[in-house]
Write a protein that holds these residues in place. Structure first.
Motif, PDB file in Angstrom:
ATOM      1  N   ILE A   7       0.842  -1.195   0.000  1.00 40.76           N
ATOM      2  CA  ILE A   7       0.000   0.000   0.000  1.00 40.76           C
ATOM      3  C   ILE A   7       0.881   1.251   0.000  1.00 40.76           C
ATOM      4  CG2 ILE A   7      -1.595   1.356   1.421  1.00 40.76           C
ATOM      5  CD1 ILE A   7      -2.956  -1.265   2.199  1.00 40.76           C
ATOM      6  N   LEU A   8       1.984   1.195   0.772  1.00 38.95           N
ATOM      7  CA  LEU A   8       2.949   2.298   0.754  1.00 38.95           C
ATOM      8  C   LEU A   8       3.533   2.484  -0.648  1.00 38.95           C
ATOM      9  CD1 LEU A   8       4.683   4.381   2.346  1.00 38.95           C
ATOM     10  CD2 LEU A   8       6.332   2.539   2.731  1.00 38.95           C
ATOM     11  N   CYS A   9       3.815   1.372  -1.330  1.00 39.74           N
ATOM     12  CA  CYS A   9       4.362   1.444  -2.696  1.00 39.74           C
ATOM     13  C   CYS A   9       3.347   2.051  -3.676  1.00 39.74           C
ATOM     14  CB  CYS A   9       4.760   0.055  -3.180  1.00 39.74           C
ATOM     15  SG  CYS A   9       6.142  -0.673  -2.273  1.00 39.74           S
ATOM     16  N   SER A  10       2.069   1.880  -3.415  1.00 40.72           N
ATOM     17  CA  SER A  10       1.044   2.397  -4.330  1.00 40.72           C
ATOM     18  C   SER A  10       0.875   3.900  -4.240  1.00 40.72           C
ATOM     19  CB  SER A  10      -0.300   1.726  -4.043  1.00 40.72           C
ATOM     20  OG  SER A  10      -0.811   2.153  -2.789  1.00 40.72           O
ATOM     21  N   GLY A  11       1.388   4.516  -3.157  1.00 36.46           N
ATOM     22  CA  GLY A  11       1.252   5.959  -3.000  1.00 36.46           C
ATOM     23  C   GLY A  11      -0.092   6.392  -2.477  1.00 36.46           C
ATOM     24  N   ALA A  12      -0.908   5.441  -2.033  1.00 35.93           N
ATOM     25  CA  ALA A  12      -2.227   5.787  -1.502  1.00 35.93           C
ATOM     26  C   ALA A  12      -2.103   6.310  -0.077  1.00 35.93           C
ATOM     27  CB  ALA A  12      -3.136   4.564  -1.543  1.00 35.93           C
ATOM     28  N   ASP A  13      -3.125   7.073   0.351  1.00 36.04           N
ATOM     29  CA  ASP A  13      -3.184   7.586   1.715  1.00 36.04           C
ATOM     30  C   ASP A  13      -3.603   6.442   2.630  1.00 36.04           C
ATOM     31  OD1 ASP A  13      -3.733   8.872   4.114  1.00 36.04           O
ATOM     32  OD2 ASP A  13      -4.426  10.692   3.109  1.00 36.04           O
ATOM     33  N   SER A  14      -2.645   5.954   3.434  1.00 30.76           N
ATOM     34  CA  SER A  14      -2.923   4.785   4.274  1.00 30.76           C
ATOM     35  C   SER A  14      -3.969   5.085   5.341  1.00 30.76           C
ATOM     36  CB  SER A  14      -1.623   4.295   4.927  1.00 30.76           C
ATOM     37  OG  SER A  14      -1.031   5.333   5.694  1.00 30.76           O
ATOM     38  N   ILE A  16      -6.620   7.048   5.081  1.00 32.52           N
ATOM     39  CA  ILE A  16      -7.950   6.935   4.470  1.00 32.52           C
ATOM     40  C   ILE A  16      -8.242   5.491   4.110  1.00 32.52           C
ATOM     41  CG2 ILE A  16      -9.371   7.661   2.515  1.00 32.52           C
ATOM     42  CD1 ILE A  16      -7.837  10.249   2.436  1.00 32.52           C
ATOM     43  N   LEU A  17      -7.217   4.788   3.604  1.00 27.53           N
ATOM     44  CA  LEU A  17      -7.429   3.416   3.137  1.00 27.53           C
ATOM     45  C   LEU A  17      -7.771   2.472   4.287  1.00 27.53           C
ATOM     46  CD1 LEU A  17      -7.396   2.164   0.344  1.00 27.53           C
ATOM     47  CD2 LEU A  17      -5.021   1.504   0.704  1.00 27.53           C
ATOM     48  N   LYS A  18      -7.300   2.802   5.510  1.00 26.09           N
ATOM     49  CA  LYS A  18      -7.626   1.951   6.659  1.00 26.09           C
ATOM     50  C   LYS A  18      -9.115   1.949   6.960  1.00 26.09           C
ATOM     51  CE  LYS A  18      -3.201   2.203   9.118  1.00 26.09           C
ATOM     52  NZ  LYS A  18      -2.501   2.736  10.308  1.00 26.09           N
ATOM     53  N   THR A  19      -9.793   3.042   6.601  1.00 26.07           N
ATOM     54  CA  THR A  19     -11.231   3.138   6.857  1.00 26.07           C
ATOM     55  C   THR A  19     -12.053   2.491   5.751  1.00 26.07           C
ATOM     56  OG1 THR A  19     -11.393   5.297   5.748  1.00 26.07           O
ATOM     57  CG2 THR A  19     -10.839   5.307   8.090  1.00 26.07           C
ATOM     58  N   CYS A  20     -11.380   1.981   4.699  1.00 28.42           N
ATOM     59  CA  CYS A  20     -12.087   1.372   3.570  1.00 28.42           C
ATOM     60  C   CYS A  20     -12.198  -0.137   3.772  1.00 28.42           C
ATOM     61  CB  CYS A  20     -11.363   1.688   2.264  1.00 28.42           C
ATOM     62  SG  CYS A  20     -11.261   3.448   1.883  1.00 28.42           S
ATOM     63  N   SER A  21     -12.919  -0.762   2.863  1.00 25.40           N
ATOM     64  CA  SER A  21     -13.147  -2.200   2.939  1.00 25.40           C
ATOM     65  C   SER A  21     -11.870  -2.976   2.633  1.00 25.40           C
ATOM     66  CB  SER A  21     -14.244  -2.601   1.962  1.00 25.40           C
ATOM     67  OG  SER A  21     -13.823  -2.332   0.626  1.00 25.40           O
ATOM     68  N   GLU A  22     -11.875  -4.271   2.928  1.00 27.06           N
ATOM     69  CA  GLU A  22     -10.724  -5.123   2.676  1.00 27.06           C
ATOM     70  C   GLU A  22     -10.434  -5.244   1.192  1.00 27.06           C
ATOM     71  OE1 GLU A  22      -7.529  -7.376   4.033  1.00 27.06           O
ATOM     72  OE2 GLU A  22      -8.998  -6.244   5.192  1.00 27.06           O
ATOM     73  N   GLY A  23     -11.496  -5.292   0.403  1.00 26.59           N
ATOM     74  CA  GLY A  23     -11.306  -5.381  -1.051  1.00 26.59           C
ATOM     75  C   GLY A  23     -10.626  -4.158  -1.615  1.00 26.59           C
TER      76      GLY A  23
END
Length: 366
Positions: A7-14, A16-23
Motif C-alpha cells: 500500500i505504501l508502494c502504491s502511494g495511496a493515503d494509508s 484513508i485506506l484503513k477506513t475502507c473495505s478489505e477489497g
C-alpha cells in the motif's frame, strides 16, 4: 505487514485506506506490488547494462540500485497522481503524459533484459564483427608497411638481377674462350693461341668482377632482408597491440547495435511485455470503477478546498474592512487642528536640525 508495504508502494493515503473495505485495500496493495516488482525489474536490467559498461559487479549493483529506486519513485508518483473522475475523457487526459512516460521507462527497462535474453546471439554477431574488424585492422596497418616492404623486395630483386646479368656475361665469355681453344669458333684454329689468351683474360677479369659483385650485393641483400624482417616484426607487434581494443568491442552500445541486427519480432514482444507491466498500474486505475477510497479522498480534498477558499475570502474581507476603516480614520484626523499644529511643530524642529547639521559640515570643510 506485506500488505501495508505494498500500500505504501502504491502511494495511496494509508490513513484513508484503513477506513475502507478489505477489497479496496487489496486493490491498492496489488497496484503497489506492481510498482514494486517493476522497480525490481528495472534494478536487474540496469545492473546488467551497467555491468557491461564498468565490468565490475559492485559498481553495477550500486548504480543499478539507484536506477531501481528512481523508477520506483517515478512509478509511485505516476500512480498516486491519477485521480478518479466522473468523466473518462478527463481521466484519459490526465493519464496521457503519464502513459508516455511509462512507455519511455518500459523501453529503458526492456532493452538491457533483451540483451541478456539474446546474449548468445549477440555474442555471435559481435564475434563476426570482431573478425571483420581484425581483418580490416590488419589491412589498414599493412598500408603503413607494405609500400616500404615492396620497395625493399624490389631493391633485392634488382641486386639479384645485376648478379644474374653479370653471371650471364661471364658465362658467355667462358664459352667464347673455350670454343676458341677447341677451334670451333673465332679464328677456327685449334689450340691456345694469342686470341685464346686475350679472351681468357677478359673472362677472368669478368669472373673477378662477378665475385666482387656477388659479395657486395649479398651484403646489401642481407641488410635489406634484415629491414624487411624488422618491418614484419613491427607490423606484427602493432597488430598485436591493437587487438585488445578489438577484443574489447563488446560494450553497451556495441551490444545494442548487435541486438538491432537480430529479428525484431521477439524483441518487440519483450518490449510489449514490459510496456504492459509498466502501464498496468495506470491501466488498472483507469479501468477500475470509482471506489470507496476515491470517494473519501475526493471528499477530503473538497473539504480542504472549501476551507482554503473560505479562509482566502475572509482575509479579503478583513483587508477591505481595514482599508475602509483606515480611510475613514485618516479623513477625520485630517480636519483636526491639534494634529496639524503638532505635525507642523515637529517638521520645523526637523528642518532646524538639518540646517544646523549642514552648517557644521560646511565649517569642517573650510
Amino acid at each position: 505487514m506485506l500488505q501495508r508495504f505494498f500500500i505504501l508502494c502504491s502511494g495511496a493515503d494509508s490513513a484513508i485506506l484503513k477506513t475502507c473495505s478489505e477489497g479496496e485495500q487489496n486493490k491498492y496493495a496489488g497496484i503497489g506490488a506492481t510498482v514494486f516488482f517493476t522497480a525490481v525489474m528495472a534494478f536487474l536490467a540496469s545492473a546488467y547494462a551497467l555491468y557491461t559498461v564498468f565490468d565490475t559487479i559492485y559498481a553495477a549493483i550500486f548504480f543499478g540500485l539507484i536506477w531501481g529506486l528512481l523508477i520506483f519513485n517515478l512509478d509511485r508518483f505516476i500512480v498516486s497522481t491519477i485521480k478518479k473522475r466522473d468523466s473518462i475523457k478527463s481521466e484519459l487526459l490526465q493519464a496521457t503524459p503519464r502513459i508516455l512516460l511509462a512507455v519511455i521507462i518500459a523501453v529503458v527497462i526492456s532493452k538491457p533484459l533483451e540483451m541478456k535474453i539474446f546474449e548468445k546471439e549477440i555474442n555471435q554477431v559481435l564475434l563476426e564483427r570482431k573478425n571483420e574488424l581484425t581483418l580490416a585492422n590488419k589491412d589498414q596497418i599493412a598500408l603503413q608497411y607494405t609500400p616500404t616492404i615492396e620497395k625493399l623486395n624490389q631493391d633485392i630483386a634488382t641486386l639479384k638481377s645485376e648478379i644474374d646479368t653479370q653471371e650471364a656475361e661471364t658465362n658467355a665469355l667462358y664459352d667464347t674462350y673455350i670454343t676458341e681453344a677447341e677451334g670451333t669458333a673465332g679464328t677456327m684454329l685449334l689450340g691456345k693461341g694469342p686470341v685464346y689468351a686475350e679472351k681468357r683474360e677478359k673472362h677472368d677479369a669478368a669472373l673477378a668482377e662477378l665475385q666482387q659483385l656477388k659479395q657486395v650485393n649479398a651484403e646489401k641483400i642481407v641488410g635489406l632482408e634484415t629491414q624487411i624482417d624488422d618491418l614484419s616484426i613491427e607490423y606484427a607487434k602493432t597488430v598485436t597491440d591493437s587487438q585488445p581494443i578489438i577484443d574489447g568491442f563488446d560494450g553497451l552500445m556495441a551490444r545494442i547495435n548487435a541486438l538491432g541486427e537480430l529479428p525484431w519480432f521477439p524483441s518487440f514482444f519483450i518490449f510489449l511485455l514490459f510496456l504492459a507491466i509498466e502501464t498496468s498500474p495506470i491501466i488498472a486505475k483507469l479501468l477500475a470503477p470509482k471506489g470507496e477510497y476515491d470517494i473519501k479522498l475526493e471528499e477530503e480534498e473538497s473539504v480542504l478546498k472549501t476551507w482554503v477558499t473560505q479562509k482566502v475570502r475572509q482575509r479579503e474581507q478583513i483587508l477591505a474592512t481595514d482599508i475602509s476603516l483606515n480611510h475613514k480614520i485618516y479623513s477625520e484626523i485630517e480636519n483636526e487642528e491639534a494634529v496639524y499644529a503638532h505635525k507642523k511643530k515637529k517638521t520645523e524642529e526637523l528642518l532646524k536640525l538639518q540646517a544646523d547639521a549642514f552648517h557644521d559640515l560646511q565649517v569642517k570643510s573650510l
